[in-house]
Design a protein around this motif. Structure first.
Motif, PDB file in Angstrom:
ATOM      1  N   ALA A  61       1.636   7.462   1.768  1.00 40.20           N
ATOM      2  CA  ALA A  61       2.618   6.375   1.837  1.00 40.20           C
ATOM      3  C   ALA A  61       3.078   6.170   3.273  1.00 40.20           C
ATOM      4  N   LYS A  62       3.281   7.263   3.984  1.00 39.79           N
ATOM      5  CA  LYS A  62       3.700   7.167   5.382  1.00 39.79           C
ATOM      6  C   LYS A  62       2.565   6.665   6.266  1.00 39.79           C
ATOM      7  N   ASP A  63       1.353   7.174   5.991  1.00 35.11           N
ATOM      8  CA  ASP A  63       0.200   6.751   6.786  1.00 35.11           C
ATOM      9  C   ASP A  63      -0.074   5.263   6.601  1.00 35.11           C
ATOM     10  N   ASP A  64      -0.002   4.796   5.364  1.00 36.38           N
ATOM     11  CA  ASP A  64      -0.296   3.397   5.086  1.00 36.38           C
ATOM     12  C   ASP A  64       0.743   2.471   5.714  1.00 36.38           C
ATOM     13  N   ALA A  97       1.223   4.139  -2.958  1.00 36.90           N
ATOM     14  CA  ALA A  97       1.065   5.577  -2.727  1.00 36.90           C
ATOM     15  C   ALA A  97       2.229   6.353  -3.326  1.00 36.90           C
ATOM     16  N   TYR A  98       3.428   5.810  -3.215  1.00 35.59           N
ATOM     17  CA  TYR A  98       4.572   6.485  -3.833  1.00 35.59           C
ATOM     18  C   TYR A  98       4.470   6.452  -5.355  1.00 35.59           C
ATOM     19  N   ILE A  99       3.907   5.375  -5.902  1.00 35.56           N
ATOM     20  CA  ILE A  99       3.666   5.332  -7.348  1.00 35.56           C
ATOM     21  C   ILE A  99       2.672   6.425  -7.735  1.00 35.56           C
ATOM     22  N   GLY A 100       1.666   6.651  -6.863  1.00 31.50           N
ATOM     23  CA  GLY A 100       0.727   7.746  -7.093  1.00 31.50           C
ATOM     24  C   GLY A 100       1.419   9.093  -7.105  1.00 31.50           C
ATOM     25  N   SER A 101       2.372   9.270  -6.196  1.00 32.17           N
ATOM     26  CA  SER A 101       3.107  10.539  -6.149  1.00 32.17           C
ATOM     27  C   SER A 101       3.960  10.714  -7.407  1.00 32.17           C
ATOM     28  N   MET A 102       4.481   9.609  -7.936  1.00 32.72           N
ATOM     29  CA  MET A 102       5.258   9.676  -9.185  1.00 32.72           C
ATOM     30  C   MET A 102       4.357  10.043 -10.357  1.00 32.72           C
ATOM     31  N   SER A 103       3.143   9.508 -10.368  1.00 34.23           N
ATOM     32  CA  SER A 103       2.190   9.865 -11.425  1.00 34.23           C
ATOM     33  C   SER A 103       1.895  11.355 -11.379  1.00 34.23           C
ATOM     34  N   ALA A 104       1.680  11.876 -10.166  1.00 33.08           N
ATOM     35  CA  ALA A 104       1.415  13.313 -10.010  1.00 33.08           C
ATOM     36  C   ALA A 104       2.607  14.138 -10.493  1.00 33.08           C
ATOM     37  N   GLY A 154       0.817  -1.215   0.000  1.00 31.64           N
ATOM     38  CA  GLY A 154       0.000   0.000   0.000  1.00 31.64           C
ATOM     39  C   GLY A 154       0.842   1.253   0.000  1.00 31.64           C
ATOM     40  N   SER A 155       1.880   1.232   0.816  1.00 30.62           N
ATOM     41  CA  SER A 155       2.798   2.368   0.869  1.00 30.62           C
ATOM     42  C   SER A 155       3.503   2.548  -0.472  1.00 30.62           C
ATOM     43  N   ALA A 156       3.932   1.439  -1.069  1.00 31.54           N
ATOM     44  CA  ALA A 156       4.606   1.503  -2.366  1.00 31.54           C
ATOM     45  C   ALA A 156       3.671   2.078  -3.430  1.00 31.54           C
ATOM     46  N   THR A 205      -2.354   1.183 -11.592  1.00 26.32           N
ATOM     47  CA  THR A 205      -1.710   0.354 -10.569  1.00 26.32           C
ATOM     48  C   THR A 205      -2.151   0.760  -9.172  1.00 26.32           C
ATOM     49  N   VAL A 206      -2.223   2.065  -8.946  1.00 25.90           N
ATOM     50  CA  VAL A 206      -2.662   2.571  -7.639  1.00 25.90           C
ATOM     51  C   VAL A 206      -4.089   2.128  -7.343  1.00 25.90           C
ATOM     52  N   LEU A 207      -4.974   2.227  -8.321  1.00 28.35           N
ATOM     53  CA  LEU A 207      -6.361   1.810  -8.145  1.00 28.35           C
ATOM     54  C   LEU A 207      -6.455   0.333  -7.777  1.00 28.35           C
ATOM     55  N   GLU A 208      -5.750  -0.500  -8.520  1.00 28.95           N
ATOM     56  CA  GLU A 208      -5.788  -1.941  -8.290  1.00 28.95           C
ATOM     57  C   GLU A 208      -5.249  -2.292  -6.904  1.00 28.95           C
ATOM     58  N   THR A 209      -4.148  -1.646  -6.532  1.00 30.23           N
ATOM     59  CA  THR A 209      -3.531  -1.946  -5.241  1.00 30.23           C
ATOM     60  C   THR A 209      -4.394  -1.463  -4.089  1.00 30.23           C
ATOM     61  N   ALA A 210      -4.963  -0.289  -4.236  1.00 30.68           N
ATOM     62  CA  ALA A 210      -5.773   0.287  -3.161  1.00 30.68           C
ATOM     63  C   ALA A 210      -6.970  -0.594  -2.832  1.00 30.68           C
TER      64      ALA A 210
END
Length: 216
Positions: free
Chosen positions: A75-78, A27-34, A23-25, A156-161
C-alpha cells in the motif's frame, strides 16, 4: 508515506494532494483479507476438533500475518509508485538528446509503477491458498461468513491490481514489452478469479446448509 491511522489515511485518500489512490486502497483491502483469514485460524486453533490440523493452522496463522504485513507495505509502495513517472514527464525535451533521456526515464518509471500491482496479483494467490486450506479443514460456525468476506476482498484486489497494471503499461512505447507484462497480469487475474469463484461457491454452500459439500 508515513504510518497513518485509518482516519488519517482515508483523509489523505480523499484529498487531491494526497499520494494514495486506488492501488494503495486495494492493497489495504488485501491486508484486511489476510487479517480475516488469520482471525478465523486463531479462533479455531485451540479447539479439539481441529487437533489433527494444529500444524497446518499454525502455518496459516504465520503466513496470514506475513501476508498482512506484505500488503501493508505494498500500500505504501503503490502510493508513491507513480511519482517517478510524473517527474520523468517533467524532464526537458528541447533537443534530441534530451528527448531520448526523457523517454528512457519515462519508460523506466512506468515499469516501476507497474510493479506493485503485479506483485499484488501474485500475493493475492497466496491468500487464495490460505483460504483453500481453511475450507479443506472444514472450519465451522458463524466465522465462515468472515471467510466469504475475505474471498470477496481478494476478488476486489485482483480486479484493481490488473486495472493498475494496464493503466501504466498503455504508456509504454515498446508494444512487445507491454504485451508480455499485460499477458502475465491477465493470466494471474483470470486464474485467481476462477479459484475465488470456486471458493465462494463452496463457502456459500456451507452458509446456506450449515455443512460443507461432500466434494470438499
Amino acid at each position: 508515506m508515513n504510518e497513518l491511522t485509518i482516519e488519517h489515511y482515508l483523509t489523505e485518500l480523499g484529498k487531491k494532494e494526497g499520494t494514495p489512490g486506488g492501488g494503495s486502497a486495494a492493497a489495504y483491502i488485501g491486508s484486511m483479507s489476510a487479517a480475516l483469514i488469520r482471525m478465523v485460524a486463531d479462533i479455531q486453533k485451540d479447539k479439539k476438533k481441529y487437533t489433527e490440523h494444529a500444524d497446518d493452522i499454525k502455518q496459516v496463522l504465520d503466513q496470514a500475518q506475513s501476508a498482512r504485513s506484505f500488503f501493508e507495505q505494498l500500500a505504501k509502495d503503490d502510493a508513491v509508485a507513480f511519482e517517478p513517472v510524473l517527474m520523468a514527464y517533467k524532464l526537458p525535451k528541447e533537443t534530441p538528446g534530451e528527448k531520448e533521456i526523457r523517454q528512457e526515464a519515462v519508460e523506466k518509471a512506468i515499469r516501476g509503477a507497474a510493479q506493485p500491482p503485479l506483485t499484488m496479483l501474485d500475493k493475492s494467490h497466496e491468500l487464495i491458498g490460505l483460504l483453500e486450506q481453511l475450507t479443506r479443514m472444514k472450519m465451522s460456525g458463524t466465522i465462515i461468513n468472515d471467510l466469504m468476506v475475505a474471498a470477496l476482498f481478494i476478488e476486489t484486489v485482483l480486479e484493481t491490481a490488473v486495472l493498475n497494471v494496464t493503466i501504466n503499461t498503455k504508456l509504454l512505447s515498446d508494444e512487445a514489452e507491454r504485451v508480455v507484462i499485460e499477458d502475465k497480469a491477465f493470466e494471474r487475474v483470470a486464474s485467481g478469479k476462477k479459484k475465488v469463484q470456486e471458493l465462494r461457491e463452496t463457502i456459500n454452500y456451507f452458509l446456506e446448509k450449515n455443512e460443507w459439500p461432500d466434494s470438499l
